[in-house]
Design a protein around this motif. Sequence first.
Motif, PDB file in Angstrom:
ATOM      1  N   GLY A  82       0.786  -1.227   0.000  1.00 16.48           N
ATOM      2  CA  GLY A  82       0.000   0.000   0.000  1.00 16.48           C
ATOM      3  C   GLY A  82       0.814   1.272   0.000  1.00 16.48           C
ATOM      4  N   ALA A  83       0.265   2.292  -0.649  1.00 16.56           N
ATOM      5  CA  ALA A  83       0.856   3.633  -0.660  1.00 16.56           C
ATOM      6  C   ALA A  83       0.077   4.522   0.294  1.00 16.56           C
ATOM      7  CB  ALA A  83       0.818   4.219  -2.065  1.00 16.56           C
ATOM      8  N   ARG A  84       0.778   5.451   0.919  1.00 13.11           N
ATOM      9  CA  ARG A  84       0.139   6.366   1.867  1.00 13.11           C
ATOM     10  C   ARG A  84       0.011   7.779   1.315  1.00 13.11           C
ATOM     11  NH1 ARG A  84      -2.763   4.606   5.905  1.00 13.11           N
ATOM     12  NH2 ARG A  84      -2.277   6.494   7.089  1.00 13.11           N
ATOM     13  N   GLN A  85       0.881   8.155   0.392  1.00 15.56           N
ATOM     14  CA  GLN A  85       0.827   9.513  -0.109  1.00 15.56           C
ATOM     15  C   GLN A  85       1.483   9.624  -1.473  1.00 15.56           C
ATOM     16  OE1 GLN A  85       2.470  11.215   3.359  1.00 15.56           O
ATOM     17  NE2 GLN A  85       4.577  10.811   2.822  1.00 15.56           N
ATOM     18  N   PHE A  86       1.178  10.722  -2.136  1.00 15.32           N
ATOM     19  CA  PHE A  86       1.627  10.974  -3.506  1.00 15.32           C
ATOM     20  C   PHE A  86       2.180  12.382  -3.557  1.00 15.32           C
ATOM     21  CE2 PHE A  86       0.601  12.941  -7.627  1.00 15.32           C
ATOM     22  CZ  PHE A  86       1.175  12.053  -8.515  1.00 15.32           C
ATOM     23  N   THR A  87       3.296  12.551  -4.239  1.00 18.91           N
ATOM     24  CA  THR A  87       3.900  13.858  -4.412  1.00 18.91           C
ATOM     25  C   THR A  87       4.195  14.078  -5.889  1.00 18.91           C
ATOM     26  OG1 THR A  87       4.906  13.798  -2.219  1.00 18.91           O
ATOM     27  CG2 THR A  87       5.857  15.342  -3.797  1.00 18.91           C
TER      28      THR A  87
END
Length: 589
Positions: free
Chosen positions: A374-379
């Motif tokens: 899983g990913a928690r954030q995107f930049t």
Amino acid sequence: MAALALAFAFAAAALSPVADPSPSPARADNPIIQTVYTADPAPLVHNDRVYLYTGHDEDGSTTFDMRDWRVWSSGDMVNWTDHGSPLSLETFSWAGANAWAGQAIERDGKFYWYVPVSERATGQLAIGVAVADSPTGPFRDALGHPLVVNGEIDPSVFIDDDGQAYLYWGNPNLWYVKLNADMISYSGAVTQVPLTTEGFGARPGSTERPTLYEEGPWVYKRGSLYYNVFAAQCCQEFIAYSTAPTATGPWTYRGTVMPAQGNAFTNHAGVIDFKGNSYFFYHNGALPGGGGFTRSVAVEQFTYNADGTIPQMNMTTAGAPQVGTLNPYVRQEAETIAWANGVETEWTAAGGMNVSWIENGDSIKVKGAAFGTGARQFTARVASATSGGNIELRVDGPNGPVVGTCTVSGTGGWQTWADVSCPVSGATGTRDLYLTFTGGSGYLFNVDWWRFDAAAGGSGGDLQAVGAGKCLNVPNASTQPGVQVQILDCSDGPGQQWTHSATGELSVYSGDSRLCLDAWDNGTANGTQAVTWSCHGGTNQQWNVNADGTITGVQSGLCLDVSGASTANGALVHLWTCHGGTNQRWSLQ
């Protein structure tokens, strides 16, 4: 390009393309480039990556209007990174027009790109050579004058097992020279290959051109057999091939590789092996607005027959399957694209490329992103001279689930860059990722690159100190840089949701700001404060999460340590020589 000699070009232009069921852009991953029209693919495998050299058909062309060449690359055969145009007619001071089909090759750490152009002084077609220190350029004129001048086109370059290099070219004839080791000169005479019907197939009913060979040779060796894959019979061309026991023949015609199809009266082939598979590159006119002068490069995976012959294949909309996956947890250039809708690319002011001309409803597909647990954030790094818009992150399809939305504000200019970040939820496993751009009218913003951050230890995101049973915390969820982190009762709240990226960053959303765990002032001594700071990717912000539960700074080698082995709320965290105590062990929840 797989351009015909001029007399044949005028004849072909007068013909109507043969009807063919063209790919539907809504379903396609083929053609592989959608931001510009491309032609005449010339793939090169280098350092476990495919570099694709193409021609560039200008938008709306009604003849072969080609002024530069383009480079793309891929590590998985489906997501292609745009490296822009490192070579154009302007590179050659003696060239006047016609940036047609070329091929690049590497030798002794340099890259040589052979291309046909028209001499400005005489108008005669000639072969030039450009050289670069990188497969993506920039390329420079290696000679200041043509390498070969005989009025014919479409160079193909090949280095044999004994180190001898050959340059082939020609329309309507086929020629070769033996290149010297410097790759910019040759020895011996320019030699014409006899185009016998046994070598290159009989052309039915023709007395002027009795063989099928037309143009666009692609010469290579597989095992002990030499192959010449070429565009055959004008007009509409198909792809055929011949084989030989030596690099200079005698050639034996072997038949059709790809029949005439694809809404373009020319075709041009390139063949490579990559990561255990074989690939056939070609072009067609399948994109919207496509045709004989606005073409697009595509690719198919294939398997040689047991006797070494090439199977006949058709153009598809599916293209080649992905080799491996894409890592979303490292910086990915925004111009790394499996399928694009509406966007274009341009050079950034600082060098490299960015995605540009983004309007409401445009999108980018990235195939096979391996999100894992899983990913928690995107930049993303963005720039906008207007009021910006939004980046919707979807998985599985253009209308698939939204896993995150980033708001992009105006930055004051199309090359004035800023980072924006947003939380992500539901991006797990290996999924196709869609970046869908929304906003008002007109152009919204540019995107330079993007990156996801993985959830620490999976979906929880907490970093729990084993000895204290409390979580790494940003005091008061501060968004100010330079705040020393502490331990506090775990609440799963702001300031406690840490992610560990593939590049080693430990970062947290504190309020609306993304901050990185940082060794204060690049410290490498015991007692250096562990603080949060604006993310910049330096080694004092890179951390190894080790199997024994310790977290060590890449720059210092010191362990993340709860001061005094305290178990109290508010105990500060710093760096200390690793000793394995419970105040230096962390559990990623």
